[in-house]
Design an enzyme around this catalytic site. Structure first.
Site, PDB file in Angstrom:
ATOM      1  CG  ASP A 185      -1.938   1.021   1.286  1.00 36.51           C
ATOM      2  OD1 ASP A 185      -2.825   0.968   0.440  1.00 36.51           O
ATOM      3  OD2 ASP A 185      -1.874   1.909   2.167  1.00 36.51           O
ATOM      4  CD  GLU A 243      14.683 -13.297   5.229  1.00 36.56           C
ATOM      5  OE1 GLU A 243      13.725 -13.743   5.903  1.00 36.56           O
ATOM      6  OE2 GLU A 243      15.259 -12.227   5.511  1.00 36.56           O
TER       7      GLU A 243
HETATM    8  C1  NOJ Z   1      -4.298   3.115  -0.840  1.00 33.51           C
HETATM    9  C2  NOJ Z   1      -5.437   2.145  -0.725  1.00 33.51           C
HETATM   10  O1  NOJ Z   1      -5.639   1.551  -1.972  1.00 33.51           O
HETATM   11  C3  NOJ Z   1      -6.633   2.933  -0.235  1.00 33.51           C
HETATM   12  O2  NOJ Z   1      -7.817   2.204  -0.310  1.00 33.51           O
HETATM   13  C4  NOJ Z   1      -6.345   3.386   1.167  1.00 33.51           C
HETATM   14  O3  NOJ Z   1      -7.413   4.193   1.604  1.00 33.51           O
HETATM   15  C5  NOJ Z   1      -5.044   4.183   1.229  1.00 33.51           C
HETATM   16  N1  NOJ Z   1      -3.987   3.590   0.490  1.00 33.51           N
HETATM   17  C6  NOJ Z   1      -4.571   4.348   2.649  1.00 33.51           C
HETATM   18  O4  NOJ Z   1      -4.078   3.131   3.139  1.00 33.51           O
END
Ligand code: NOJ
Length: 568
Positions: free
Chosen positions: A206, A262
């Site tokens: 993310d 790993e």
């Molecule tokens: C990107 C994710 O795809 C989204 O859904 C989220 O709200 C934000 N990052 C924060 O984690």
């Protein structure tokens, strides 16, 4: 004769993204769950997708529907238990499928015990696990600098008790961890190791481009850009130079790759969510997959992520010239052995159909690009049946981003939506449409789904499309099956046919891997057109229409928005 060796699984796989909350509800609480995914595994396997990416299912107060983690080792009770995750992995693996977890490294929930400790006092041992700064001006009541969050407002938040500001790249309840603290790296790499050891085949990372920020906390420069986009994260009158794409983040990608390496039983796959131009994003990637037949067999494979999302495809003009440009750019910036990705939608963006005017033939043509161009396709749940965005009011949104902007009139949100900016992400997260039954078969008929079912579910649903050979669903099945059968489509080099060999409405490329060769013709127009074949392939294999028209005397007839794959 022995052909070249295929690259590792991740370089030739097809990924299907599941938003667990919206996929299938087995206990009638209106919320999709992990057993629901298990229940649909046979269907997914028969669809032909090979890898599943599951959006976050960890312990979370769900303020951002799981992207705010309060316990990385727990499973949110509404989704199930760790045993359910075990079962999902075992059952998927038993069907020859792989599973990716969604890893939120950049921030935790404000309710994570680490942050609770961190904000309890300036001297708490966890204080420096997050990014705390004194403010400016007497009393410190002005934020430390001008940095904005990714979603617009200032990303600094004042803590009354300890009289300092903490930094959050996304929303205020998602404080960023400080990766300059080795304890944080150790703790988060521990989380990564534990889930990979548990059996996940890889991770979607993310907002990976936000992990490190400028250590001197200098202001971000001014920019004239108002709204950020998939290929340029600058916006809100600010260049994000000090807060995104920091060189240390790229170094951290290498650290993560070493952790993934790993695991010797089977390669683990790391794909980063990063925003920017492909030329910037490729810096996150390592050497990619080994080059078939190359000697020495591989470039350094320890030096970065395996791939990154290339969101640019969402914005490309839907024309032969537009996609020609895009394919050229992806080939130039992510040359083999690097592997590009093909992404047309996800849980943050408008559904693909919205941009294509809900025109099934155009959606099928887009699917053909996604599944035949060189790269890893990422199919967002519902894309395979042509699910639509559902415009819902900001005021009652479940999405915290929409709630933040709830002061805006809905008409403004609708205008932005039409321009491709989705303020209320509920629109693309509605329940999967399995049938025309009440609740679209997503949940018990008497249950109240967490988001309303799209009214179009009466006709746009899995059951109806199973019965219709001309459906988007069947088109996906055919293309996915062909891709499984043909190494050229999984891992072959891509060569574009020159423009002069084709009408301007047609884009064509060859994919070849050893002796296996296919040509792909993509017709971006609503006329019917006779086309002289640019190569020596003459055998119609698969069309976006139920059956391909026969090829006669070196000519193909392309119907409106038809894609045709031909072999020798
Ligand atoms: C990107 C994710 O795809 C989204 O859904 C989220 O709200 C934000 N990052 C924060 O984690």
């Amino acid at each position: 004769m022995q052909g070249p060796e295929l690259p590792p699984w991740w370089a030739r796989t097809t990924v299907y993204q599941i938003y667990p909350r919206s996929f299938f509800d087995t206990n009638g609480d209106g919320i999709g769950d992990l057993p629901g995914i298990v229940r649909k595994l046979d269907w997914l396997r028969d669809l032909g997708v090979e890898t599943l990416w599951i959006c976050p299912f960890y312990g979370s107060p769900q303020q951002d529907l799981g992207y705010d983690v309060s316990d990385y080792d727990a499973v949110a009770p509404e989704y199930g238990t760790r045993d359910d995750v075990r079962r999902l992995l075992d059952e998927a693996h038993a069907r020859g499928m792989r599973v990716l977890a969604d890893m939120v490294l950049n921030h935790t929930s404000i309710e994570h015990p680490w942050f609770r400790a961190s904000r309890s006092s300036r001297t708490n041992p966890k204080r420096n696990w997050y990014i705390w700064r004194p403010g400016k001006k007497p009393g410190g009541k002005a934020p430390p600098n001008n940095w904005r969050s990714l979603v617009g407002p200032r990303g600094w938040h004042w803590d009354e008790r300890t009289q300092e500001w903490y930094w959050a790249s996304f929303l205020p309840f998602q404080p960023d961890l400080d990766y300059r603290n080795p304890e944080v790296q150790e703790a988060m790499l521990g989380v990564v190791r534990r889930w990979l050891a548990f059996g996940f085949d890889g991770l979607r990372l993310d907002i990976f481009h936000a992990i490190f920020k400028d250590e001197r906390f200098e202001d971000n420069p001014f920019s004239t850009r108002l709204l950020p986009s998939e290929d340029d994260p600058d916006g809100f009158l600010q260049s994000y130079r000090r807060t995104l794409h920091h060189p240390e983040t790229i170094a951290f990608a290498r650290t993560l790759r070493r952790v993934a390496n790993e695991f010797h039983d089977s390669p683990r796959f790391l794909v980063g969510e990063v925003f920017g131009q492909p030329s910037v994003l490729r810096r996150y990637c390592g050497g990619g997959a080994p080059l078939a037949g190359a000697d020495p067999p591989n470039v350094d494979s320890d030096d970065g992520l395996h791939s990154v999302f290339l969101f640019k495809a969402m914005r490309a003009p839907f024309t032969a010239a537009g996609f020609r440009e895009l394919v050229l750019e992806f080939e130039r910036e992510m040359p083999a052995p690097l592997v590009p990705t093909w992404v047309f939608g996800n849980h943050d963006r408008s559904r693909r159909g919205e941009r294509l005017g809900y025109h099934p033939e155009r959606e099928k043509l887009s699917a053909a690009v996604q599944l035949t161009a060189r790269g890893i396709p990422f199919v967002y749940y519902g894309e395979e049946i042509g699910m639509r965005d559902l415009a819902l009011p900001l005021a009652t949104a479940k999405d915290p981003l929409a709630r933040m902007y709830r002061f805006l009139p809905d008409v403004v949100a609708r205008k932005l939506h039409a321009a491709g900016v989705l303020l209320n992400r509920d629109a693309c997260r509605t329940p999967m449409q399995w049938s025309a039954a009440p609740n679209a078969g997503f949940s018990d008929p008497g249950a109240a789904p967490w988001l309303p079912v799209h009214p179009a579910a009466e006709t746009i649903n899995v059951e109806a499309e199973e019965r219709d050979p001309a459906s988007i669903l069947h088109c996906y099945r055919r293309l996915l099956q062909l891709r499984k059968d043909r190494p050229a489509l999984q891992a072959g080099a891509l060569t574009l046919y020159p423009e002069h060999a084709l009408p301007p409405e047609v884009l064509a490329y060859r994919r070849s891997f050893g002796d296996d060769v296919v040509d792909v013709l993509l017709h971006f127009d609503d006329a019917t057109r006779r086309v002289r074949l640019p190569g020596d392939c003459r055998l119609a294999l698969v069309s976006t229409y139920p059956t391909p028209l026969p090829i006669r005397e070196g000519e193909a007839v392309l119907r409106p928005y038809e894609a045709l794959v031909i072999g020798r």
